[in-house]
Design a protein around this motif. Structure first.
Motif, PDB file in Angstrom:
ATOM      1  N   LYS A 163     -26.164   5.194   6.870  1.00 38.59           N
ATOM      2  CA  LYS A 163     -24.759   5.583   6.928  1.00 38.59           C
ATOM      3  C   LYS A 163     -24.104   5.391   5.569  1.00 38.59           C
ATOM      4  O   LYS A 163     -23.427   6.270   5.068  1.00 38.59           O
ATOM      5  CB  LYS A 163     -24.042   4.734   7.991  1.00 38.59           C
ATOM      6  N   LYS A 164     -24.288   4.243   4.955  1.00 37.11           N
ATOM      7  CA  LYS A 164     -23.623   4.014   3.684  1.00 37.11           C
ATOM      8  C   LYS A 164     -24.423   3.081   2.768  1.00 37.11           C
ATOM      9  O   LYS A 164     -24.475   3.278   1.567  1.00 37.11           O
ATOM     10  CB  LYS A 164     -22.213   3.424   3.927  1.00 37.11           C
ATOM     11  N   ASP A 165     -25.025   2.065   3.341  1.00 38.16           N
ATOM     12  CA  ASP A 165     -25.680   1.038   2.534  1.00 38.16           C
ATOM     13  C   ASP A 165     -27.084   1.508   2.154  1.00 38.16           C
ATOM     14  O   ASP A 165     -28.026   1.418   2.937  1.00 38.16           O
ATOM     15  CB  ASP A 165     -25.744  -0.260   3.344  1.00 38.16           C
ATOM     16  N   VAL A 166     -27.235   2.028   0.929  1.00 41.52           N
ATOM     17  CA  VAL A 166     -28.520   2.605   0.522  1.00 41.52           C
ATOM     18  C   VAL A 166     -29.409   1.588  -0.199  1.00 41.52           C
ATOM     19  O   VAL A 166     -30.377   1.969  -0.851  1.00 41.52           O
ATOM     20  CB  VAL A 166     -28.335   3.855  -0.368  1.00 41.52           C
TER      21      VAL A 166
ATOM     22  N   ASN B  78     -23.543  -5.442  16.352  1.00 43.08           N
ATOM     23  CA  ASN B  78     -22.205  -5.094  15.874  1.00 43.08           C
ATOM     24  C   ASN B  78     -22.239  -4.428  14.506  1.00 43.08           C
ATOM     25  O   ASN B  78     -23.079  -4.744  13.672  1.00 43.08           O
ATOM     26  CB  ASN B  78     -21.343  -6.365  15.742  1.00 43.08           C
ATOM     27  N   ASN B  79     -21.288  -3.545  14.301  1.00 41.80           N
ATOM     28  CA  ASN B  79     -20.999  -3.051  12.957  1.00 41.80           C
ATOM     29  C   ASN B  79     -19.734  -3.744  12.482  1.00 41.80           C
ATOM     30  O   ASN B  79     -18.646  -3.528  13.043  1.00 41.80           O
ATOM     31  CB  ASN B  79     -20.768  -1.537  12.963  1.00 41.80           C
ATOM     32  N   PHE B  80     -19.882  -4.594  11.495  1.00 40.18           N
ATOM     33  CA  PHE B  80     -18.732  -5.305  10.925  1.00 40.18           C
ATOM     34  C   PHE B  80     -19.167  -5.622   9.497  1.00 40.18           C
ATOM     35  O   PHE B  80     -19.676  -6.698   9.209  1.00 40.18           O
ATOM     36  CB  PHE B  80     -18.430  -6.564  11.748  1.00 40.18           C
ATOM     37  N   TYR B  81     -18.982  -4.598   8.614  1.00 35.63           N
ATOM     38  CA  TYR B  81     -19.607  -4.642   7.291  1.00 35.63           C
ATOM     39  C   TYR B  81     -19.114  -5.803   6.431  1.00 35.63           C
ATOM     40  O   TYR B  81     -19.756  -6.164   5.452  1.00 35.63           O
ATOM     41  CB  TYR B  81     -19.394  -3.308   6.566  1.00 35.63           C
ATOM     42  N   GLU B  82     -17.959  -6.382   6.797  1.00 39.19           N
ATOM     43  CA  GLU B  82     -17.477  -7.542   6.055  1.00 39.19           C
ATOM     44  C   GLU B  82     -18.466  -8.708   6.155  1.00 39.19           C
ATOM     45  O   GLU B  82     -18.400  -9.667   5.378  1.00 39.19           O
ATOM     46  CB  GLU B  82     -16.108  -7.983   6.591  1.00 39.19           C
ATOM     47  N   PHE B  83     -19.387  -8.624   7.121  1.00 39.25           N
ATOM     48  CA  PHE B  83     -20.395  -9.680   7.271  1.00 39.25           C
ATOM     49  C   PHE B  83     -21.798  -9.158   7.007  1.00 39.25           C
ATOM     50  O   PHE B  83     -22.781  -9.837   7.312  1.00 39.25           O
ATOM     51  CB  PHE B  83     -20.300 -10.310   8.668  1.00 39.25           C
ATOM     52  N   GLY B  84     -21.909  -7.951   6.465  1.00 33.77           N
ATOM     53  CA  GLY B  84     -23.222  -7.381   6.187  1.00 33.77           C
ATOM     54  C   GLY B  84     -23.421  -6.092   6.969  1.00 33.77           C
ATOM     55  O   GLY B  84     -22.752  -5.858   7.974  1.00 33.77           O
ATOM     56  N   THR B  85     -24.360  -5.269   6.511  1.00 33.33           N
ATOM     57  CA  THR B  85     -24.510  -3.943   7.106  1.00 33.33           C
ATOM     58  C   THR B  85     -25.537  -3.917   8.233  1.00 33.33           C
ATOM     59  O   THR B  85     -25.698  -2.899   8.896  1.00 33.33           O
ATOM     60  CB  THR B  85     -24.889  -2.899   6.040  1.00 33.33           C
ATOM     61  N   LEU B 186     -18.084  -0.622   0.982  1.00 38.67           N
ATOM     62  CA  LEU B 186     -16.861   0.131   1.263  1.00 38.67           C
ATOM     63  C   LEU B 186     -15.792  -0.382   0.309  1.00 38.67           C
ATOM     64  O   LEU B 186     -15.945  -1.443  -0.302  1.00 38.67           O
ATOM     65  CB  LEU B 186     -16.412  -0.077   2.720  1.00 38.67           C
ATOM     66  N   ASP B 187     -14.701   0.373   0.207  1.00 40.52           N
ATOM     67  CA  ASP B 187     -13.600  -0.020  -0.674  1.00 40.52           C
ATOM     68  C   ASP B 187     -12.707  -1.009   0.090  1.00 40.52           C
ATOM     69  O   ASP B 187     -11.842  -0.611   0.839  1.00 40.52           O
ATOM     70  CB  ASP B 187     -12.829   1.243  -1.086  1.00 40.52           C
ATOM     71  N   TRP B 188     -12.959  -2.295  -0.099  1.00 37.00           N
ATOM     72  CA  TRP B 188     -12.217  -3.324   0.649  1.00 37.00           C
ATOM     73  C   TRP B 188     -10.765  -3.394   0.186  1.00 37.00           C
ATOM     74  O   TRP B 188     -10.500  -3.139  -0.973  1.00 37.00           O
ATOM     75  CB  TRP B 188     -12.889  -4.687   0.480  1.00 37.00           C
ATOM     76  N   PRO B 189      -9.831  -3.799   1.016  1.00 37.03           N
ATOM     77  CA  PRO B 189     -10.020  -4.142   2.430  1.00 37.03           C
ATOM     78  C   PRO B 189     -10.244  -2.905   3.292  1.00 37.03           C
ATOM     79  O   PRO B 189      -9.884  -1.795   2.916  1.00 37.03           O
ATOM     80  CB  PRO B 189      -8.696  -4.814   2.800  1.00 37.03           C
ATOM     81  N   TYR B 190     -10.835  -3.163   4.455  1.00 40.77           N
ATOM     82  CA  TYR B 190     -11.060  -2.091   5.429  1.00 40.77           C
ATOM     83  C   TYR B 190      -9.704  -1.640   5.967  1.00 40.77           C
ATOM     84  O   TYR B 190      -8.913  -2.451   6.438  1.00 40.77           O
ATOM     85  CB  TYR B 190     -11.912  -2.630   6.575  1.00 40.77           C
ATOM     86  N   VAL B 191      -9.454  -0.351   5.852  1.00 37.69           N
ATOM     87  CA  VAL B 191      -8.187   0.196   6.323  1.00 37.69           C
ATOM     88  C   VAL B 191      -8.476   1.270   7.359  1.00 37.69           C
ATOM     89  O   VAL B 191      -9.373   2.098   7.170  1.00 37.69           O
ATOM     90  CB  VAL B 191      -7.369   0.792   5.145  1.00 37.69           C
ATOM     91  N   GLU B 192      -7.772   1.217   8.461  1.00 35.24           N
ATOM     92  CA  GLU B 192      -7.853   2.286   9.451  1.00 35.24           C
ATOM     93  C   GLU B 192      -6.450   2.765   9.757  1.00 35.24           C
ATOM     94  O   GLU B 192      -5.456   2.182   9.286  1.00 35.24           O
ATOM     95  CB  GLU B 192      -8.560   1.813  10.728  1.00 35.24           C
ATOM     96  N   ARG B 250      -4.956   6.276   3.987  1.00 38.81           N
ATOM     97  CA  ARG B 250      -6.276   6.534   3.411  1.00 38.81           C
ATOM     98  C   ARG B 250      -7.241   5.534   4.046  1.00 38.81           C
ATOM     99  O   ARG B 250      -7.235   4.346   3.718  1.00 38.81           O
ATOM    100  CB  ARG B 250      -6.224   6.339   1.897  1.00 38.81           C
ATOM    101  N   THR B 251      -8.049   6.000   4.967  1.00 38.05           N
ATOM    102  CA  THR B 251      -8.875   5.090   5.762  1.00 38.05           C
ATOM    103  C   THR B 251     -10.248   4.879   5.114  1.00 38.05           C
ATOM    104  O   THR B 251     -10.736   5.728   4.361  1.00 38.05           O
ATOM    105  CB  THR B 251      -9.034   5.628   7.187  1.00 38.05           C
ATOM    106  N   ALA B 252     -10.850   3.745   5.435  1.00 40.41           N
ATOM    107  CA  ALA B 252     -12.036   3.283   4.704  1.00 40.41           C
ATOM    108  C   ALA B 252     -13.208   4.268   4.751  1.00 40.41           C
ATOM    109  O   ALA B 252     -13.741   4.660   3.715  1.00 40.41           O
ATOM    110  CB  ALA B 252     -12.474   1.923   5.249  1.00 40.41           C
ATOM    111  N   TRP B 253     -13.600   4.693   5.947  1.00 36.87           N
ATOM    112  CA  TRP B 253     -14.765   5.581   6.032  1.00 36.87           C
ATOM    113  C   TRP B 253     -14.433   6.969   5.517  1.00 36.87           C
ATOM    114  O   TRP B 253     -15.284   7.647   4.943  1.00 36.87           O
ATOM    115  CB  TRP B 253     -15.295   5.641   7.468  1.00 36.87           C
TER     116      TRP B 253
END
Lengths: 203, 315
Positions: A163-166, B78-85, B186-192, B250-253
């Protein structure tokens, strides 16, 4: 030497043994099919890289005996690719052939992965001594250079599916890229004494 | 339970005990007749040792009548990239997140901006149990009993003005608590973000818990939103700021890969992700894939928000 071969053979079965163990102990996580697909794909790429490392290691590290292991390592790459492909066809798609064909046609990462798998088949089929003799060493070697392209396709397949992490595809790209590039470096392909005589003739 | 018209169903009734505690349907359906029935071990359950925070929360009529995904799967995949992908990274690493004390700031285009303390949020409105489908953009899904109340309860107290067209959610981005922040994946912080009518919709849940207890860190503690008709990434976790804006956030993904992740990201089986199909999904715990429903099955409630819009264009 035979002891080494047996030991390497056993080691090559460890990734599969690990999956079986995790399956038996409910250790495949919440999405077991994804886990198995990921693991078998990862090990296919790893075995492709290991197989591609044999020739450079032989040349630069003076380990000529490694050549004896190359066929087995290559076949283990195919073995893991078969597991990966079977997981996709059976567990993931459950023999939904229209779905599989649509995936291959429409999803570039599936297309390149499928192409890599198909290209591995003739290499596995022609891996026996009898086939080397039938084809002749030169043509056999030309055919087996397909593995360079297969390595590239494998990395692209991995790169396009994340998805993003390459990070991981990038590591494989660097490793396989370096192994391919090492083949372009000059190395002693002519026997040393002939080189020496050429040198003395120029004096 | 006598009346089968009643939407009021306990989550413990929905999830058969065998599925909740035992081995996965995957193992059964795969047809492997291994005699391993006792090996799986009991699933982790919250609240065995202490009183659950939302015990006896009112059952919402918006809940779906489908078996809930086991707690163990909801909290380890879980998907929670702040803790890893990796899918297991959040469960392994989110213990460094400190959900208390926590402040959520509501600001922007409104008459009454306010910084809310977590305890104030817990008392703001009656917490309900809402069993929602959750569809990830990656092609898997779960059914999760959340605890919370409509986000509108919080938003309306801020009295948004006429310029408030959108609502932006910002997730905490503290490298000391979130190891994944050190990687610029991702461009932190995560924004939705949501359009204001989406944010005010009664299905949009300000979420404080799951399975009757406070949110586990890996699920977005202490406060998140859940927008069940959109792909999971739209439901921002561990929120520190909610801002009313005039411009589309402008959202993160969307910033990361605009052609793959649109601002709306409504679950839509007819619009594929550019790299994979969205027509079907694998429900966690099931072997085969099932058809993905438009708006994740919430079309009756939300399709009206998008009348006249080309959902292929506004994907």
């Amino acid at each position: 030497m035979d002891f080494i071969k047996v030991a390497v053979f056993a080691a090559c079965l460890l990734p599969t043994a690990r999956l079986v163990w995790r399956f038996a102990t409910d250790g495949l996580g919440a999405n077991p099919i994804e886990y198995i697909t990921r693991a078998t794909g990862w090990w296919t790429l790893a075995f492709l890289a290991i197989t591609l490392a044999v020739t450079p290691a032989r040349r630069w590290l003076a380990m000529p005996w490694l050549l004896r292991l190359r066929r087995m390592l290559g076949l283990f790459a195919f073995f893991h690719a078969c597991q990966h492909f079977t997981t996709y066809i059976w567990l993931d798609q459950f023999f939904d052939w229209p779905g599989v064909l649509a995936d291959i046609a429409k999803r570039p990462f599936v297309t390149v992965g499928f192409a890599a798998f198909v290209l591995l088949v003739p290499l596995a089929v022609t891996s026996t001594n009898a086939m080397v003799r039938r084809l002749g060493a030169r043509r056999w070697q030309q055919l087996h250079r397909l593995v360079y392209g297969i390595g590239v396709l494998g990395v692209v397949h991995f790169w396009w599916l994340v998805k993003k992490d390459v990070t991981e595809p990038l590591i494989f790209a660097v490793v396989i890229g370096m192994l391919l590039a090492s083949r372009l470096l000059p190395h002693r392909s002519v026997p040393p004494q002939r080189q020496a005589s050429v040198g003395s003739a120029a004096d | 339970m006598s009346s089968h018209h009643s939407p009021i169903v306990l989550s413990s009734e929905i999830t058969p005990r065998s599925m909740f505690e035992g081995r996965r349907a995957f193992l059964r359906d795969a047809g492997f007749a291994l005699a391993l029935a006792g090996v799986g071990g009991a699933a982790l359950r919250p609240g065995d040792a202490h009183a659950k925070a939302f015990e006896g929360a009112r059952k919402s009529p918006f809940s779906v009548n489908e078996p809930a995904t086991p707690f163990k799967d909801v909290t380890t995949y879980n998907n929670f990239y702040e803790f890893g992908t990796g899918k297991d990274d959040p469960a392994e690493r989110a213990h460094t997140l400190k959900p208390r004390p926590w402040t959520l700031s509501v600001e922007g285009e409104c008459a009454k901006p306010k910084r809310w303390d977590l305890d104030e949020l817990l008392k703001l409105a009656a917490v309900e149990e809402r069993i929602y489908r959750m569809r990830c953009v990656e092609g898997w899904s779960m059914v999760i009993p959340w605890n919370g109340y409509p986000l509108a309860e919080l938003l309306k107290r801020a009295e948004p003005n006429a310029r408030a067209k959108y609502v932006e959610f910002t997730t905490l981005a503290d490298p000391a608590q979130m190891p994944g922040i050190r990687t610029a994946v991702l461009d932190w912080p995560y924004v939705e973000g949501l359009r204001i009518d989406e944010a005010m919709h009664p299905l949009t849940l300000l979420t404080l818990g799951l399975y009757g207890d406070l949110l586990p860190n890996q699920n977005g503690a202490p406060v998140r939103v859940v927008v069940p008709w959109k792909y999971g990434f739209k439901s921002a976790k561990s929120i520190v700021r909610i801002r009313f804006t005039e411009q589309e956030p402008r959202t993160a993904w969307n910033k990361a890969i605009p052609r793959e992740y649109g601002f709306y990201s409504n679950v839509n089986p007819a619009v594929d992700h550019p790299r994979w199909s969205q027509a079907r999904e694998r429900r966690i715990g099931e072997f085969g894939k099932r058809a993905t429903l438009p708006f994740n099955g919430y079309g009756e409630q939300v399709a009206g928000l998008y009348t006249g819009m080309d959902l292929r264009k506004f994907f």
